[in-house]
Scaffold this motif. Structure first.
Motif, PDB file in Angstrom:
ATOM      1  N   ALA A  91      40.037  41.199  32.586  1.00 43.33           N
ATOM      2  CA  ALA A  91      41.424  41.411  32.984  1.00 43.33           C
ATOM      3  C   ALA A  91      41.519  41.730  34.470  1.00 43.33           C
ATOM      4  N   LEU A  92      40.561  42.508  35.004  1.00 43.32           N
ATOM      5  CA  LEU A  92      40.591  42.851  36.428  1.00 43.32           C
ATOM      6  C   LEU A  92      40.339  41.615  37.294  1.00 43.32           C
ATOM      7  N   ILE A  93      39.379  40.783  36.904  1.00 40.56           N
ATOM      8  CA  ILE A  93      39.123  39.552  37.660  1.00 40.56           C
ATOM      9  C   ILE A  93      40.340  38.637  37.605  1.00 40.56           C
ATOM     10  N   ALA A  94      40.954  38.533  36.420  1.00 34.95           N
ATOM     11  CA  ALA A  94      42.148  37.689  36.285  1.00 34.95           C
ATOM     12  C   ALA A  94      43.272  38.186  37.182  1.00 34.95           C
ATOM     13  N   ALA A  95      43.456  39.495  37.242  1.00 36.44           N
ATOM     14  CA  ALA A  95      44.497  40.055  38.105  1.00 36.44           C
ATOM     15  C   ALA A  95      44.207  39.756  39.572  1.00 36.44           C
ATOM     16  N   GLU A  96      42.932  39.864  39.968  1.00 37.76           N
ATOM     17  CA  GLU A  96      42.570  39.558  41.347  1.00 37.76           C
ATOM     18  C   GLU A  96      42.800  38.084  41.668  1.00 37.76           C
TER      19      GLU A  96
END
Length: 272
Positions: A91-96
């Motif tokens: 989820a963090l990579i997707a947000a970035e």
């Protein structure tokens, strides 16, 4: 793209697991910066091949909303169970990728992405990755500023400061970081300082009463006035040895405390 993000998250989760499996003292002496550098490389590898599905999408939705859904469900649960690290990292990579990608986000998308970043903070902190949580809160604060939501921006600013304190590898710095949080919430909760003022007045009142031959009412009046306006020599004749020194300390501490309080208040009211 979602599968590519999940593969990068799984690979990155292996490095994160190695870091978290270190002995507690060894992990505390280390920092998450090498991990964050590796996280940046994984993110850039995805961004370099990111081809957005289109400029316009129904309802201004986010591209990777399905990857944020487990995090949203986790934070909304009354008694949430620990979330798998690879799911949080995905989820963090997707947000970035959405934040740094070529697609220009609408105001609604900025708001949704800010909420996703903010909700990623607690699971990352629980997983033992406070520096990653600080990254999420910093991004959320930036997006809330674009959306002109000052309350949410301050909320993320406070969470960011706490995450940075938790990420400190030096123990005494983490302990010292509790003081500004307790006194004024790192400047985001200035009215907390009024309780600090009350505590100071009580302590100095008791201290002066022990060195004074005057009535309690007169002593209390002197302490209250001296906190904002230092008393003169003639006003302190009834004090025994050490009484004047206590009042001098109180006056200096009062001047510093009230100056900081009004500075934080002006900053909060006028967004300086």
């Amino acid at each position: 793209m979602s599968m590519r993000i999940e593969r990068h998250a799984d690979t990155y989760a292996e490095s994160v697991t190695e870091f978290l499996e270190q002995p507690h003292r060894q992990r505390r002496r280390a920092t998450e910066q090498p991990l964050l550098d590796l996280f940046t490389r994984h993110t850039e590898a995805v961004v370099a091949t990111y081809d957005p599905p289109g400029i316009r999408r129904a309802g201004d939705s986010l591209v990777f909303a399905h990857l944020y859904a487990p995090v949203f469900e986790h934070t909304a649960a009354a008694a949430p169970r620990p979330l798998a690290v690879n799911r949080v990292l995905a989820a963090l990579i997707a947000a970035e990728v959405e934040f740094r990608g070529p697609l220009r986000l609408s105001r609604t998308q900025n708001r949704l992405l800010a909420e996703a970043y903010e909700r990623l903070g607690p699971p990352l902190t629980q997983a033992g990755l406070p520096a990653h949580a600080a990254l999420a809160y910093r991004r959320a604060g930036t997006l809330y500023r674009i959306d002109e939501d000052t309350d949410a921006e301050d909320r993320c600013g406070l969470a960011l400061a706490r995450a940075r304190r938790a990420a400190q590898p030096v123990g005494w710095k983490r302990v010292c970081g509790w003081f500004p949080d307790l006194i004024c919430g790192y400047g985001y909760r200035p009215f907390r300082m009024l309780w600090f003022v009350v505590v100071q007045l009580v302590i100095f009142t008791v201290a002066v009463l022990l060195r004074s031959d005057q009535s309690v009412a007169v002593t209390v009046f002197q302490v209250l006035m001296n906190y904002l306006n230092p008393l003169g020599i003639g006003d302190t004749e009834q004090l025994r040895v050490g009484g004047r020194a206590i009042l001098v300390i109180e006056s200096y501490l009062g001047a510093v405390t009230m100056s900081v309080f009004f500075a934080l208040l002006v900053r909060r009211w006028f967004r300086l």
